[in-house]
Design a protein around this motif. Structure first.
Motif, PDB file in Angstrom:
ATOM      1  N   MET A   1       0.813  -1.209   0.000  1.00 42.91           N
ATOM      2  CA  MET A   1       0.000   0.000   0.000  1.00 42.91           C
ATOM      3  C   MET A   1       0.850   1.264   0.000  1.00 42.91           C
ATOM      4  O   MET A   1       0.467   2.287  -0.569  1.00 42.91           O
ATOM      5  CB  MET A   1      -0.944  -0.028   1.204  1.00 42.91           C
ATOM      6  N   PHE A   2       2.031   1.203   0.648  1.00 40.83           N
ATOM      7  CA  PHE A   2       2.912   2.363   0.741  1.00 40.83           C
ATOM      8  C   PHE A   2       4.301   2.070   0.185  1.00 40.83           C
ATOM      9  O   PHE A   2       5.297   2.615   0.653  1.00 40.83           O
ATOM     10  CB  PHE A   2       3.007   2.825   2.199  1.00 40.83           C
ATOM     11  N   ALA A   3       4.368   1.228  -0.832  1.00 38.70           N
ATOM     12  CA  ALA A   3       5.663   0.802  -1.371  1.00 38.70           C
ATOM     13  C   ALA A   3       6.430   1.944  -2.022  1.00 38.70           C
ATOM     14  O   ALA A   3       7.668   1.937  -2.040  1.00 38.70           O
ATOM     15  CB  ALA A   3       5.459  -0.335  -2.376  1.00 38.70           C
ATOM     16  N   ASN A   4       5.739   2.921  -2.567  1.00 38.74           N
ATOM     17  CA  ASN A   4       6.439   4.050  -3.189  1.00 38.74           C
ATOM     18  C   ASN A   4       7.071   4.968  -2.149  1.00 38.74           C
ATOM     19  O   ASN A   4       8.106   5.582  -2.409  1.00 38.74           O
ATOM     20  CB  ASN A   4       5.462   4.850  -4.058  1.00 38.74           C
ATOM     21  N   SER A   5       6.473   5.062  -0.994  1.00 34.79           N
ATOM     22  CA  SER A   5       6.995   5.910   0.069  1.00 34.79           C
ATOM     23  C   SER A   5       8.018   5.191   0.932  1.00 34.79           C
ATOM     24  O   SER A   5       8.992   5.800   1.390  1.00 34.79           O
ATOM     25  CB  SER A   5       5.840   6.400   0.958  1.00 34.79           C
ATOM     26  N   ALA A   6       7.806   3.898   1.164  1.00 35.40           N
ATOM     27  CA  ALA A   6       8.648   3.148   2.098  1.00 35.40           C
ATOM     28  C   ALA A   6       9.642   2.222   1.412  1.00 35.40           C
ATOM     29  O   ALA A   6      10.578   1.745   2.060  1.00 35.40           O
ATOM     30  CB  ALA A   6       7.771   2.328   3.043  1.00 35.40           C
TER      31      ALA A   6
ATOM     32  N   LYS B   1       3.674   7.838  -5.151  1.00 32.47           N
ATOM     33  CA  LYS B   1       3.777   8.433  -3.824  1.00 32.47           C
ATOM     34  C   LYS B   1       2.658   9.436  -3.577  1.00 32.47           C
ATOM     35  O   LYS B   1       2.135   9.545  -2.457  1.00 32.47           O
ATOM     36  CB  LYS B   1       5.141   9.118  -3.676  1.00 32.47           C
ATOM     37  N   GLU B   2       2.263  10.152  -4.616  1.00 34.35           N
ATOM     38  CA  GLU B   2       1.164  11.113  -4.494  1.00 34.35           C
ATOM     39  C   GLU B   2      -0.123  10.410  -4.059  1.00 34.35           C
ATOM     40  O   GLU B   2      -0.879  10.919  -3.218  1.00 34.35           O
ATOM     41  CB  GLU B   2       0.935  11.824  -5.823  1.00 34.35           C
ATOM     42  N   GLY B   3      -0.359   9.234  -4.636  1.00 32.26           N
ATOM     43  CA  GLY B   3      -1.549   8.477  -4.267  1.00 32.26           C
ATOM     44  C   GLY B   3      -1.506   7.994  -2.833  1.00 32.26           C
ATOM     45  O   GLY B   3      -2.535   7.957  -2.143  1.00 32.26           O
ATOM     46  N   GLU B   4      -0.319   7.639  -2.359  1.00 37.13           N
ATOM     47  CA  GLU B   4      -0.177   7.178  -0.973  1.00 37.13           C
ATOM     48  C   GLU B   4      -0.398   8.325   0.007  1.00 37.13           C
ATOM     49  O   GLU B   4      -1.017   8.145   1.069  1.00 37.13           O
ATOM     50  CB  GLU B   4       1.200   6.550  -0.799  1.00 37.13           C
TER      51      GLU B   4
END
Length: 308
Positions: free
Chosen positions: A46-51, A290-293
């Motif tokens: 769910m947060f792979a782009n941020s984390a 990341k924007e979506g997260e």
């Protein structure tokens, strides 16, 4: 009974930071960016782009944002070493484990409605293996779907078969304090379990504290609507909630469901009765990247901002 193992602070922080509705907050929860009223459980990816892609880094990011629970449908399929690694980090962060799916617990090819011995044996084997996984990852709940209709049989006979099979599954889980949560779905009209009142009836028939309802708000909006009304009517048998807006099965605020009102009802009633639910975030991200997260996190902050 298995209980969630919260991490105790060696710095004496536990008593200093309390989340709304909770008597104890882990150190990670104390410093989380968002203090949610309900216990929202995100999932890997769910947060792979941020984390990043590393699962442990994703857990840290979730806790940092205030999501202090996680659910993982495919946990039973993960290597033992990975299960143990995830469990250790969750314990360190003070996170709770939500549902995982009982492997081959019931699907189109293994319907419990038929009453066939080979199908029931597969289901019971899944329950036995789920006990070991639950112990390993400190879980309490596991999702079970009884599978498709057997249209060669009357509906009452099918219902009897499902109750009989689930009762045997509950006998495996109950000594360990585990709960299978039955999920009515909207994915196809061939599925046997479709509505909350039908699931309520089956749980009452099984008559076990180890067989309860997983009320997926997205699926129930599609199949029956009147969300708060139906949650109220089946409340005594509900043990877990999942989230997704309709249409699209994305985060709250992206569809037609007034999640702020639904969350408020669940919060108010559970607080009054001294109950606590994990709210599984079983949906996709409306926007990519990341924007979506970031938008997803804001959507939960907004939907959780109901008055208390």
């Amino acid at each position: 009974m298995l209980r969630r193992n919260f991490v105790k602070s060696t710095l004496g922080l536990a008593g200093a930071a309390l989340m709304a509705g909770e008597s104890f907050a882990s150190p990670s929860a104390a410093f989380a960016k968002n203090k949610f009223k309900l216990k929202y459980a995100s999932h890997f990816g769910m947060f792979a782009n941020s984390a990043g892609k590393d699962l442990i880094d994703q857990l840290k990011f979730m806790a940092d944002q205030g999501f202090m629970a996680i659910e993982d449908n495919g946990m039973m399929g993960r290597p033992v070493e990975e299960q143990e690694k995830i469990a250790r980090e969750m314990s360190r962060l003070g996170m709770e484990m939500g549902v995982f799916v009982v492997d081959k617990g019931g699907n189109g090819a293994n319907t419990l409605a038929s009453g066939k011995k080979e199908n029931i044996d597969i289901f019971l084997s899944g329950c036995k293996r789920a006990v070991e996984v639950a112990k390993r990852v400190n879980a309490k709940w596991m999702t079970v779907v009884p599978g498709d209709f057997d249209r060669s049989l009357p509906i009452g006979v099918q219902t009897g078969h499902v109750i009989d099979a689930l009762r045997r599954g509950a006998e495996i889980l109950e000594p360990h304090g585990l709960v299978m949560v039955l999920e009515p779905l909207s994915d196809t009209p061939n599925l046997f379990l479709r509505t909350s009142d039908q699931t309520y009836e089956i749980c009452r028939g099984v008559n076990s504290k180890s067989c309860k309802i997983l009320y997926d708000i997205y699926h129930m909006q599609k199949n029956e609507g009147r969300l708060i009304y139906n949650i109220e009517k089946t409340w005594s048998e509900i043990d877990y909630f999942q989230i997704g807006d309709e249409p699209g099965r994305k985060e709250p605020t992206t569809g037609e469901i007034n999640y702020k009102n639904v969350f408020k009802y669940i919060y108010d009633r559970s607080k009054k009765e001294g109950r606590s639910f994990i709210m599984g975030m079983e949906h996709g991200n409306y926007k990519q990247g990341k924007e979506g997260e970031e938008a997803l996190i804001k959507a939960y902050v907004e939907s959780d901002s109901f008055d208390i």
